[in-house]
Scaffold this active site. Structure first.
Site, PDB file in Angstrom:
ATOM      1  N   SER A 233      70.985  30.397  51.152  1.00 39.91           N
ATOM      2  CA  SER A 233      71.050  31.847  51.063  1.00 39.91           C
ATOM      3  C   SER A 233      72.404  32.285  50.523  1.00 39.91           C
ATOM      4  O   SER A 233      73.386  31.544  50.618  1.00 39.91           O
ATOM      5  CB  SER A 233      70.817  32.428  52.458  1.00 39.91           C
ATOM      6  OG  SER A 233      70.425  33.764  52.389  1.00 39.91           O
ATOM      7  N   GLY A 315      64.947  37.842  50.107  1.00 41.21           N
ATOM      8  CA  GLY A 315      65.076  38.750  51.250  1.00 41.21           C
ATOM      9  C   GLY A 315      66.325  39.594  51.068  1.00 41.21           C
ATOM     10  O   GLY A 315      66.279  40.771  50.701  1.00 41.21           O
ATOM     11  N   ARG A 316      67.486  38.950  51.255  1.00 44.86           N
ATOM     12  CA  ARG A 316      68.777  39.621  51.156  1.00 44.86           C
ATOM     13  C   ARG A 316      68.912  40.431  49.863  1.00 44.86           C
ATOM     14  O   ARG A 316      69.383  41.564  49.872  1.00 44.86           O
ATOM     15  CB  ARG A 316      69.874  38.562  51.177  1.00 44.86           C
ATOM     16  CG  ARG A 316      71.290  39.119  51.210  1.00 44.86           C
ATOM     17  CD  ARG A 316      72.296  38.016  50.864  1.00 44.86           C
ATOM     18  NE  ARG A 316      72.079  36.782  51.601  1.00 44.86           N
ATOM     19  CZ  ARG A 316      72.565  36.520  52.809  1.00 44.86           C
ATOM     20  NH1 ARG A 316      73.311  37.397  53.413  1.00 44.86           N
ATOM     21  NH2 ARG A 316      72.308  35.371  53.405  1.00 44.86           N
ATOM     22  N   CYS A 388      82.968  42.504  74.586  1.00 39.96           N
ATOM     23  CA  CYS A 388      84.008  41.774  75.307  1.00 39.96           C
ATOM     24  C   CYS A 388      84.226  40.417  74.682  1.00 39.96           C
ATOM     25  O   CYS A 388      83.953  39.379  75.294  1.00 39.96           O
ATOM     26  CB  CYS A 388      83.597  41.647  76.773  1.00 39.96           C
ATOM     27  SG  CYS A 388      83.695  43.218  77.582  1.00 39.96           S
ATOM     28  N   GLU A 389      84.666  40.401  73.449  1.00 40.49           N
ATOM     29  CA  GLU A 389      84.944  39.169  72.708  1.00 40.49           C
ATOM     30  C   GLU A 389      86.040  39.500  71.723  1.00 40.49           C
ATOM     31  O   GLU A 389      85.902  40.477  70.958  1.00 40.49           O
ATOM     32  CB  GLU A 389      83.742  38.758  71.837  1.00 40.49           C
ATOM     33  CG  GLU A 389      82.492  38.439  72.551  1.00 40.49           C
ATOM     34  CD  GLU A 389      82.261  36.951  72.750  1.00 40.49           C
ATOM     35  OE1 GLU A 389      83.008  36.141  72.159  1.00 40.49           O
ATOM     36  OE2 GLU A 389      81.346  36.629  73.508  1.00 40.49           O
TER      37      GLU A 389
END
Ligand SMILES: Cc1ncc(COP(=O)(O)O)c(C=O)c1O
Ligand SMILES: N[C@@H](CCCC[NH3+])C(=O)O
Length: 460
Positions: A233, A315-316, A388-389
């Site tokens: 992809s 797709g993309r 929270c990362e």
């Protein structure tokens, strides 16, 4: 910090990264299909995916027309399957079909959406490296145009389930065999799919793919429609598609030599790259189609064989650049780094739950203020989410107007593919809606998740 000072003339949009209907007011407000970003944010809230319907339809038609015309020149017909994994909803499946595309699905869930949209089974394909019996049976029941089998074990299983469904040699289930050709292409290791050491398909190596095709021929309730390949992809190198097609045509010729059976069709997959940031160039679809058709025609002539029916699965490259994520800016925090320089952390009201691609693949995006130009003076900024990362980063490094402030709208373009479709509820954040815009009107095609939706799942 780059200093210039007022007046604030809005920087022009890099049109190949933004939806075609995107425009700016003299004050620098982003307008999509005639609708100002502030109106969209007021009416639908943020974060929200705003999708340009006409752009989607134009891209779908561009693929259909370019490939149809290019392959007609070498005597072959083409089917374009829209790869639903990139983003699928009932409305989008309908638009794809109205523009002459079929729909590629890879789970029971995607299959259900395509069927709900009224796409006839015969125009749907089902993929998957680990399909359940229920998914295969549902596909057979829906009369899908192809089940793409991914392993030897699955060939026998599809045959058995076909028999269970009463299929026999007069009502065969059409199947393709997914082949890994050893071509290594794609924007990131996690999205390359045809090299040897990964989970998809059956390898060309050691005659395995040939053996799988023969195994399908041995099952009377299966119709061997063709071989399928998908190399990865976000591919920018058109040569990879040609090299892959050559390998598949050679496989087709080998099967004919061994068995006398000439595969009617080859599916060459998707993977065409788009531009996420202004410095990137999207693949030229018409040129790619011409080159690919030319190469396929030439190889078939060398092999002395007819050109097969061709299918592709973009797709993309159909949906990616149709969509913009609108966020509201919250906390703006200047952070002094070890070298004494300052990085301004601009927090938005979404993040890795609506766009996991930066964390997963190191994907790059661009952004601009959507409600106004902002100052001409810029700061080195990092756009981060609310999770929270510390890896919850939307854009790692970008110049933003130095007066960016809480309440501003920030627009990130090219989020149509693998954004909403890979969205999660991490931290119980509610997944954003998809709002389709066209000709000055907006409508929700996927609604925003609610706390009730979340709590309904929690039966504890
Ligand atoms: C089998 C298959 N077909 C089609 C696609 C669509 O790829 P893209 O969105 O890059 O065009 C994928 C995803 O990479 C895929 O795995
Ligand atoms: N999810 C990937 C592409 C998936 C490819 C599916 N085979 C991306 O965001 O780039």
């Amino acid at each position: 910090m780059s200093a210039t000072g007022a007046p604030q003339v809005p920087a022009p949009l890099d049109q190949h990264v933004w939806p075609t209907s995107a425009d700016l007011t003299p004050a620098g407000e982003l307008v999509l299909a005639g609708l100002p970003a502030t109106d969209l944010a007021r009416d639908f809230g943020t974060p929200a995916f705003v999708m340009d319907e006409k752009h989607f339809r134009d891209r779908a038609r561009l693929f259909r027309d370019s490939f149809t015309e290019a392959f007609a020149a070498v005597g072959a017909e083409v089917d374009v399957y829209y790869a639903g994994k990139s983003f699928l909803s009932v409305a989008v499946a309908r638009w794809a079909r109205e523009e002459g595309l079929r729909v590629d699905t890879c789970t029971g869930g995607e299959l259900a959406v395509a069927l709900r949209a009224g796409v006839p089974g015969a125009e749907i394909g089902l993929h998957g490296n680990n399909k359940s019996d229920a998914e295969i049976s549902r596909a057979i029941e829906a009369g899908v145009g192809r089940v793409v089998v991914d392993s030897f074990a699955e060939i026998d299983r599809v045959a058995e389930l076909a028999r269970d469904a009463g299929r026999d040699s007069s009502t065969r289930v059409p199947v393709m065999v997914r082949v890994t050709t050893g071509i290594h292409a794609g924007g990131h290791e996690f999205i390359s799919t045809a090299h040897e050491d990964q989970k998809f398909g059956v390898s060309l190596t050691g005659g395995q793919a040939l053996a799988a095709l023969r195994a399908v021929l041995d099952h009377p309730e299966l119709e061997l429609l063709g071989a399928h390949t998908h190399i990865g992809s976000q591919i920018q190198d058109a040569a990879a598609f040609e090299a892959n097609a050559r390998k598949m045509l050679a496989l087709r010729a080998d099967l004919e030599t061994e068995t006398g059976y000439l595969l009617p069709e080859l599916d060459l997959g998707g993977g065409y790259g788009i531009a996420y940031v202004p410095s990137e160039t999207p693949i030229d679809v018409a040129a790619l189609a011409r080159d690919l058709a030319g190469a396929v025609g030439a190889v078939c002539a060398e092999l002395g064989t007819t050109v097969p029916r061709i299918s592709i699965e973009p797709g993309r490259s159909v949906v990616g650049s149709t969509t913009v994520t609108l966020y509201t800016v919250g906390v703006v925090k200047p952070v002094t780094l070890d070298d004494g320089s300052v990085r301004t952390y601009v927090s938005v009201d979404g993040g890795m739950s609506d766009n996991i691609r930066p964390a997963l693949y190191g994907a790059e995006y661009t952004a601009r203020l959507a409600n106004r130009s902002g100052s001409a003076e810029t700061v080195r900024a990092r756009v981060v989410g609310k999770h929270c990362e510390s890896g919850d980063i939307v854009i790692s490094d970008i110049e933003l107007p130095s007066d960016v402030t809480p309440g501003d709208l920030l627009a990130v373009p090219a989020t149509g593919a693998y954004g909403r479709s890979m969205a999660s509820n991490y931290n119980h954040v509610l997944r954003p809606p998809v709002v389709a815009v066209a000709d000055g009107a907006a409508r929700v095609i996927v609604r925003r998740e609610t706390e009730d939706d979340l709590l309904a799942l929690d039966v504890g």
